[in-house]
Design a protein around this motif. Sequence first.
Motif, PDB file in Angstrom:
ATOM      1  N   TRP A  45       0.835  -1.209   0.000  1.00  0.00           N
ATOM      2  CA  TRP A  45       0.000   0.000   0.000  1.00  0.00           C
ATOM      3  C   TRP A  45       0.872   1.263   0.000  1.00  0.00           C
ATOM      4  CZ3 TRP A  45      -4.168   2.159  -1.382  1.00  0.00           C
ATOM      5  CH2 TRP A  45      -4.534   3.399  -0.862  1.00  0.00           C
ATOM      6  N   ALA A 137      -7.251   3.961  -5.630  1.00  0.00           N
ATOM      7  CA  ALA A 137      -7.989   2.790  -5.150  1.00  0.00           C
ATOM      8  C   ALA A 137      -9.487   2.940  -5.415  1.00  0.00           C
ATOM      9  CB  ALA A 137      -7.730   2.576  -3.661  1.00  0.00           C
ATOM     10  N   ARG A 164      -6.617  -0.884  -5.559  1.00  0.00           N
ATOM     11  CA  ARG A 164      -7.837  -1.393  -4.911  1.00  0.00           C
ATOM     12  C   ARG A 164      -7.501  -2.679  -4.162  1.00  0.00           C
ATOM     13  NH1 ARG A 164     -10.782  -0.589  -9.052  1.00  0.00           N
ATOM     14  NH2 ARG A 164     -10.764  -2.677  -9.925  1.00  0.00           N
ATOM     15  N   ALA A 167      -5.256  -1.960  -1.128  1.00  0.00           N
ATOM     16  CA  ALA A 167      -5.944  -1.194  -0.076  1.00  0.00           C
ATOM     17  C   ALA A 167      -6.643  -2.099   0.910  1.00  0.00           C
ATOM     18  CB  ALA A 167      -6.956  -0.247  -0.705  1.00  0.00           C
TER      19      ALA A 167
END
Length: 180
Positions: A45, A137, A164, A167
């Motif tokens: 991330w 995201a 995405r 996340a």
Amino acid sequence: VRGLFVGRFQPFHGGHLAVVERIRAERPEAELLVAIGSAEQSFTWENPFTAGERFEMIERALEEAGVARVAIVPVADIQRHAQWVRYLEGLLPAFDRVYSRNRLTELLFERAGYRVERHPLVARARYEGVRIRRALARDRGWRGAVPPAVAGFLTEIEAPRRLRLLASGARGAPAPGGRR
Ligand code: NAD
């Protein structure tokens, strides 16, 4: 004479580009080294893009903006902060000035006797890595925060899909469904 600008560039955004343009305009005689820090990191991330992807983003953005005399160099992290500056000196050609607003980076270079310039922050509400990663995201509102060439590249590599995925469960990332 050479300057050094270190960052993670996750991703390379409009604020980073403005800093590079400013440094080049202020010292046109000096080459600029843009060091891609945490080069060994990717698909997390905090560091979603590989060093090679970040290299391409920077190269394309600088070409699009007509910025010359910049060398891009990936640099992996080392565990010992106290040795970091010496490690960079062993990896890079000589530089005499460092540009940063990262407190730890500033501290380590100043301690080693370098002149560190704290460049101004540019439109921080818009140009901030974590904000742009959150927007990626959600696949909403990120295109205007990066240079057009970077937006094209991020679309090519399907960055929204990657962000995405990364996340899910990460601290500071939007929750599934698009809400923070
Ligand atoms: P970053 O990509 O977050 O930021 C890079 C630079 O751009 C910073 O100086 C930041 O202040 C500036 N910036 C960000 N948004 C801006 C805006 N809107 N306008 C103007 N400037 C803006 O990268 P970072 O986290 O600062 O990178 C530091 C790197 O150095 C990391 O990779 C870190 O791991 C590395 N490092 C490694 C060691 C070690 O290996 N021991 C020690 C210190 C630092």
